[in-house]
Each structure stands twice: as structure tokens, then as C-alpha cells.
Motif scaffolding. Structure first.
Motif, PDB file in Angstrom:
ATOM      1  N   LYS A 127       0.810  -1.209   0.000  1.00  0.00           N
ATOM      2  CA  LYS A 127       0.000   0.000   0.000  1.00  0.00           C
ATOM      3  C   LYS A 127       0.850   1.270   0.000  1.00  0.00           C
ATOM      4  O   LYS A 127       0.336   2.357  -0.233  1.00  0.00           O
ATOM      5  CB  LYS A 127      -0.935   0.013   1.213  1.00  0.00           C
ATOM      6  CG  LYS A 127      -2.015  -1.053   1.161  1.00  0.00           C
ATOM      7  CD  LYS A 127      -2.972  -0.908   2.331  1.00  0.00           C
ATOM      8  CE  LYS A 127      -4.075  -1.965   2.264  1.00  0.00           C
ATOM      9  NZ  LYS A 127      -5.027  -1.839   3.392  1.00  0.00           N
ATOM     10  N   LEU A 128       2.140   1.107   0.257  1.00  0.00           N
ATOM     11  CA  LEU A 128       3.054   2.252   0.309  1.00  0.00           C
ATOM     12  C   LEU A 128       4.292   1.933  -0.527  1.00  0.00           C
ATOM     13  O   LEU A 128       5.400   1.800  -0.004  1.00  0.00           O
ATOM     14  CB  LEU A 128       3.452   2.545   1.765  1.00  0.00           C
ATOM     15  CG  LEU A 128       2.298   2.859   2.724  1.00  0.00           C
ATOM     16  CD1 LEU A 128       2.787   2.846   4.163  1.00  0.00           C
ATOM     17  CD2 LEU A 128       1.667   4.205   2.383  1.00  0.00           C
ATOM     18  N   PRO A 129       4.128   1.809  -1.840  1.00  0.00           N
ATOM     19  CA  PRO A 129       5.249   1.387  -2.691  1.00  0.00           C
ATOM     20  C   PRO A 129       6.443   2.328  -2.637  1.00  0.00           C
ATOM     21  O   PRO A 129       7.566   1.908  -2.924  1.00  0.00           O
ATOM     22  CB  PRO A 129       4.626   1.344  -4.093  1.00  0.00           C
ATOM     23  CG  PRO A 129       3.413   2.215  -4.012  1.00  0.00           C
ATOM     24  CD  PRO A 129       2.895   2.060  -2.619  1.00  0.00           C
ATOM     25  N   HIS A 130       6.230   3.586  -2.261  1.00  0.00           N
ATOM     26  CA  HIS A 130       7.348   4.514  -2.184  1.00  0.00           C
ATOM     27  C   HIS A 130       8.309   4.149  -1.045  1.00  0.00           C
ATOM     28  O   HIS A 130       9.456   4.618  -1.021  1.00  0.00           O
ATOM     29  CB  HIS A 130       6.847   5.947  -1.995  1.00  0.00           C
ATOM     30  CG  HIS A 130       6.101   6.167  -0.715  1.00  0.00           C
ATOM     31  ND1 HIS A 130       4.789   5.770  -0.549  1.00  0.00           N
ATOM     32  CD2 HIS A 130       6.487   6.728   0.464  1.00  0.00           C
ATOM     33  CE1 HIS A 130       4.398   6.087   0.686  1.00  0.00           C
ATOM     34  NE2 HIS A 130       5.399   6.660   1.311  1.00  0.00           N
ATOM     35  N   LEU A 131       7.853   3.290  -0.125  1.00  0.00           N
ATOM     36  CA  LEU A 131       8.715   2.857   0.971  1.00  0.00           C
ATOM     37  C   LEU A 131       9.538   1.619   0.620  1.00  0.00           C
ATOM     38  O   LEU A 131      10.367   1.188   1.413  1.00  0.00           O
ATOM     39  CB  LEU A 131       7.875   2.551   2.212  1.00  0.00           C
ATOM     40  CG  LEU A 131       7.134   3.724   2.848  1.00  0.00           C
ATOM     41  CD1 LEU A 131       6.347   3.244   4.055  1.00  0.00           C
ATOM     42  CD2 LEU A 131       8.104   4.829   3.242  1.00  0.00           C
ATOM     43  N   LEU A 132       9.308   1.072  -0.566  1.00  0.00           N
ATOM     44  CA  LEU A 132       9.968  -0.170  -0.945  1.00  0.00           C
ATOM     45  C   LEU A 132      11.495  -0.086  -0.892  1.00  0.00           C
ATOM     46  O   LEU A 132      12.144  -1.012  -0.394  1.00  0.00           O
ATOM     47  CB  LEU A 132       9.501  -0.615  -2.328  1.00  0.00           C
ATOM     48  CG  LEU A 132       9.919  -2.024  -2.764  1.00  0.00           C
ATOM     49  CD1 LEU A 132       9.430  -3.070  -1.766  1.00  0.00           C
ATOM     50  CD2 LEU A 132       9.384  -2.329  -4.154  1.00  0.00           C
ATOM     51  N   PRO A 133      12.135   0.994  -1.389  1.00  0.00           N
ATOM     52  CA  PRO A 133      13.598   1.066  -1.291  1.00  0.00           C
ATOM     53  C   PRO A 133      14.106   0.957   0.145  1.00  0.00           C
ATOM     54  O   PRO A 133      15.087   0.242   0.419  1.00  0.00           O
ATOM     55  CB  PRO A 133      13.932   2.424  -1.908  1.00  0.00           C
ATOM     56  CG  PRO A 133      12.811   2.677  -2.862  1.00  0.00           C
ATOM     57  CD  PRO A 133      11.594   2.132  -2.167  1.00  0.00           C
ATOM     58  N   THR A 134      13.422   1.640   1.064  1.00  0.00           N
ATOM     59  CA  THR A 134      13.815   1.550   2.473  1.00  0.00           C
ATOM     60  C   THR A 134      13.612   0.141   2.996  1.00  0.00           C
ATOM     61  O   THR A 134      14.464  -0.415   3.702  1.00  0.00           O
ATOM     62  CB  THR A 134      12.991   2.539   3.319  1.00  0.00           C
ATOM     63  OG1 THR A 134      13.232   3.862   2.862  1.00  0.00           O
ATOM     64  CG2 THR A 134      13.362   2.435   4.795  1.00  0.00           C
ATOM     65  N   TYR A 135      12.478  -0.462   2.628  1.00  0.00           N
ATOM     66  CA  TYR A 135      12.189  -1.809   3.084  1.00  0.00           C
ATOM     67  C   TYR A 135      13.223  -2.802   2.568  1.00  0.00           C
ATOM     68  O   TYR A 135      13.664  -3.691   3.301  1.00  0.00           O
ATOM     69  CB  TYR A 135      10.799  -2.231   2.628  1.00  0.00           C
ATOM     70  CG  TYR A 135      10.412  -3.597   3.153  1.00  0.00           C
ATOM     71  CD1 TYR A 135       9.831  -3.731   4.405  1.00  0.00           C
ATOM     72  CD2 TYR A 135      10.672  -4.745   2.414  1.00  0.00           C
ATOM     73  CE1 TYR A 135       9.500  -4.978   4.904  1.00  0.00           C
ATOM     74  CE2 TYR A 135      10.352  -5.991   2.908  1.00  0.00           C
ATOM     75  CZ  TYR A 135       9.765  -6.105   4.160  1.00  0.00           C
ATOM     76  OH  TYR A 135       9.459  -7.346   4.650  1.00  0.00           O
ATOM     77  N   LEU A 136      13.611  -2.666   1.318  1.00  0.00           N
ATOM     78  CA  LEU A 136      14.578  -3.605   0.751  1.00  0.00           C
ATOM     79  C   LEU A 136      15.937  -3.500   1.430  1.00  0.00           C
ATOM     80  O   LEU A 136      16.646  -4.503   1.578  1.00  0.00           O
ATOM     81  CB  LEU A 136      14.714  -3.364  -0.759  1.00  0.00           C
ATOM     82  CG  LEU A 136      13.487  -3.775  -1.584  1.00  0.00           C
ATOM     83  CD1 LEU A 136      13.681  -3.412  -3.051  1.00  0.00           C
ATOM     84  CD2 LEU A 136      13.207  -5.273  -1.440  1.00  0.00           C
ATOM     85  N   ARG A 137      16.295  -2.292   1.864  1.00  0.00           N
ATOM     86  CA  ARG A 137      17.544  -2.157   2.630  1.00  0.00           C
ATOM     87  C   ARG A 137      17.428  -2.892   3.961  1.00  0.00           C
ATOM     88  O   ARG A 137      18.367  -3.569   4.395  1.00  0.00           O
ATOM     89  CB  ARG A 137      17.860  -0.677   2.855  1.00  0.00           C
ATOM     90  CG  ARG A 137      18.318   0.055   1.600  1.00  0.00           C
ATOM     91  CD  ARG A 137      18.936   1.400   1.939  1.00  0.00           C
ATOM     92  NE  ARG A 137      17.976   2.313   2.546  1.00  0.00           N
ATOM     93  CZ  ARG A 137      17.219   3.150   1.852  1.00  0.00           C
ATOM     94  NH1 ARG A 137      17.295   3.174   0.514  1.00  0.00           N
ATOM     95  NH2 ARG A 137      16.374   3.963   2.464  1.00  0.00           N
ATOM     96  N   GLN A 138      16.276  -2.765   4.612  1.00  0.00           N
ATOM     97  CA  GLN A 138      16.054  -3.492   5.854  1.00  0.00           C
ATOM     98  C   GLN A 138      16.031  -4.999   5.603  1.00  0.00           C
ATOM     99  O   GLN A 138      16.582  -5.783   6.384  1.00  0.00           O
ATOM    100  CB  GLN A 138      14.732  -3.046   6.486  1.00  0.00           C
ATOM    101  CG  GLN A 138      14.715  -1.587   6.906  1.00  0.00           C
ATOM    102  CD  GLN A 138      13.340  -1.154   7.382  1.00  0.00           C
ATOM    103  OE1 GLN A 138      12.326  -1.776   7.051  1.00  0.00           O
ATOM    104  NE2 GLN A 138      13.297  -0.084   8.157  1.00  0.00           N
ATOM    105  N   PHE A 139      15.389  -5.386   4.505  1.00  0.00           N
ATOM    106  CA  PHE A 139      15.306  -6.799   4.134  1.00  0.00           C
ATOM    107  C   PHE A 139      16.701  -7.399   3.988  1.00  0.00           C
ATOM    108  O   PHE A 139      16.980  -8.494   4.480  1.00  0.00           O
ATOM    109  CB  PHE A 139      14.519  -6.919   2.829  1.00  0.00           C
ATOM    110  CG  PHE A 139      14.237  -8.330   2.396  1.00  0.00           C
ATOM    111  CD1 PHE A 139      13.059  -8.960   2.783  1.00  0.00           C
ATOM    112  CD2 PHE A 139      15.140  -9.027   1.610  1.00  0.00           C
ATOM    113  CE1 PHE A 139      12.794 -10.260   2.377  1.00  0.00           C
ATOM    114  CE2 PHE A 139      14.879 -10.327   1.207  1.00  0.00           C
ATOM    115  CZ  PHE A 139      13.705 -10.947   1.591  1.00  0.00           C
TER     116      PHE A 139
END
Length: 206
Positions: A127-139
Motif C-alpha cells: 500500500k506504500l510502494p514509495h517505501l519499498l527502497p527503504t524496506y529492501l535495505r532493511q530486508f
């Protein structure tokens, strides 16, 4: 990413709401597809929280990981919860202070203490695709410190029986909370970095 709502969501919710109202006419109900906010229902002494279909995309693709679930709050405290996966017939139930079960057989939180040996579950911020780059770094940070990661697509099923990442959102949070409290554990918020700390390793099993 897809965030689908189907006629099945609405029909399942209508059935759940009807069953609760028939059995407990004085109880408040907070249902995902028809709820405007929590505050109006949270004032009731007894409040049911329902998610009629968690994992709608899985359901649409006939991937057998979706579920229906309810949680019951008394004076704002989660006291009971149930999660049912219709595709597999699995059912998880929990009552605060009385333990949790899968298909009427008692279950326990994993005793695994080492994060680097843990298989964990997660989800993506669809629901918040703009957060994906941050999430992938955490991932990336997390996956380097655990045995492996799975994305099931149904937070309720994953939290109930294929733990141990705890989902956001009121209904999912209450389900996770009552399942944990039934074993004497508590939910806590952790950053991705904190998840690899020694303190986290001493917390809830993964």
C-alpha cells in the motif's frame, strides 16, 4: 502490488457479522471492509474485530494461504482469537491465560533462541510502494542475519501458525497479541537493526 477486495471479502464479512450479532446482540463489531474507524467500537465493553479474508491476492490465484479471523476485546484488552484457513482446513484458537491450539491440539511459541537459525516471515509494503527502497535495505540487513525469510501473503495465517513476524493493523495485531499473551509473552516493536541484537534473541522465539 495488488490490494484487492472481492465480493468474497464482503460476503464473508456479512456472514461473520451476522453470526456475532445473532449470538451477542449487545457487542460492538469492528469489521475490516465496513469499518470507518476504531474509536466508535472501542467504547463498547465487548468488541469483536473481524478480518473476513486475509490474503485476498492468494485467494484469487488459488494459492492456499488465506484466512478468516476474529478477535474479541473486553474493555480494550484482547481475550480470545481464532484464525481459520479454509483452503487447508487448519484452525487456530487462543484464549487469554488458557493457551493456544491448532486444530484443538495445544501449541507453543518456538523455543529457538538464535536469530541466525530462525526462519522468519515478512510482508511487503504494497500500500506504500514509495517505501519499498527503504524496506529492501532493511530486508537485506535482516536476511544476512537469519536462516531465511518467507513471504506468505497472509499475515493472519503466518502469525497464527507459521510465525514469527508480527503484523501491523488492529485486527492482525489483536490476534497476534492474544496468541502471545496466552503463552505469557508480550508484543513489542523492534527496528530491523534491533532485530539482530542480543536483547531480541532473548525475546519471543522465532
Amino acid at each position: 502490488f495488488a490490494d484487492s477486495v472481492t465480493h468474497v471479502d464482503h460476503e464473508a464479512e456479512a456472514e461473520i457479522v451476522a453470526c456475532i450479532k445473532d449470538a451477542f446482540p449487545d457487542h460492538a463489531i469492528l469489521a475490516e471492509e465496513s469499518a470507518d474507524d476504531l474509536d466508535s467500537s472501542a467504547l463498547a465493553s465487548w468488541t469483536w474485530i473481524a478480518d473476513p479474508l486475509d490474503g485476498t491476492t492468494n485467494f484469487l490465484h488459488q494459492y492456499p494461504m488465506s484466512s478468516s479471523s476474529v478477535a474479541l476485546l473486553h474493555d480494550g484488552h484482547a481475550v480470545a482469537a481464532a484464525v481459520v484457513c479454509s483452503a487447508t482446513g487448519e484452525e487456530w484458537t487462543a484464549t487469554r491465560g488458557a493457551g493456544a491450539c491448532k486444530d484443538d491440539v495445544a501449541i507453543e511459541i518456538s523455543s529457538l533462541q538464535r536469530l541466525d537459525r530462525a526462519l522468519i516471515g515478512t510482508g511487503f509494503p504494497f500500500k506504500l510502494p514509495h517505501l519499498l527502497p527503504t524496506y529492501l535495505r532493511q530486508f537485506e540487513h535482516i536476511i544476512r542475519n537469519v536462516s531465511d525469510i518467507r513471504r506468505g501473503g497472509s499475515a493472519a495465517s503466518r502469525t497464527a501458525g507459521r510465525k514469527r513476524r508480527f503484523p501491523r493493523g488492529c485486527a492482525r495485531l489483536e490476534r497476534a497479541h492474544v496468541l502471545l499473551r496466552s503463552h505469557g509473552h508480550e508484543l513489542c516493536k523492534r527496528s530491523a537493526r534491533a532485530a539482530t541484537s542480543a536483547r531480541c534473541r532473548r525475546g519471543v522465539g522465532v
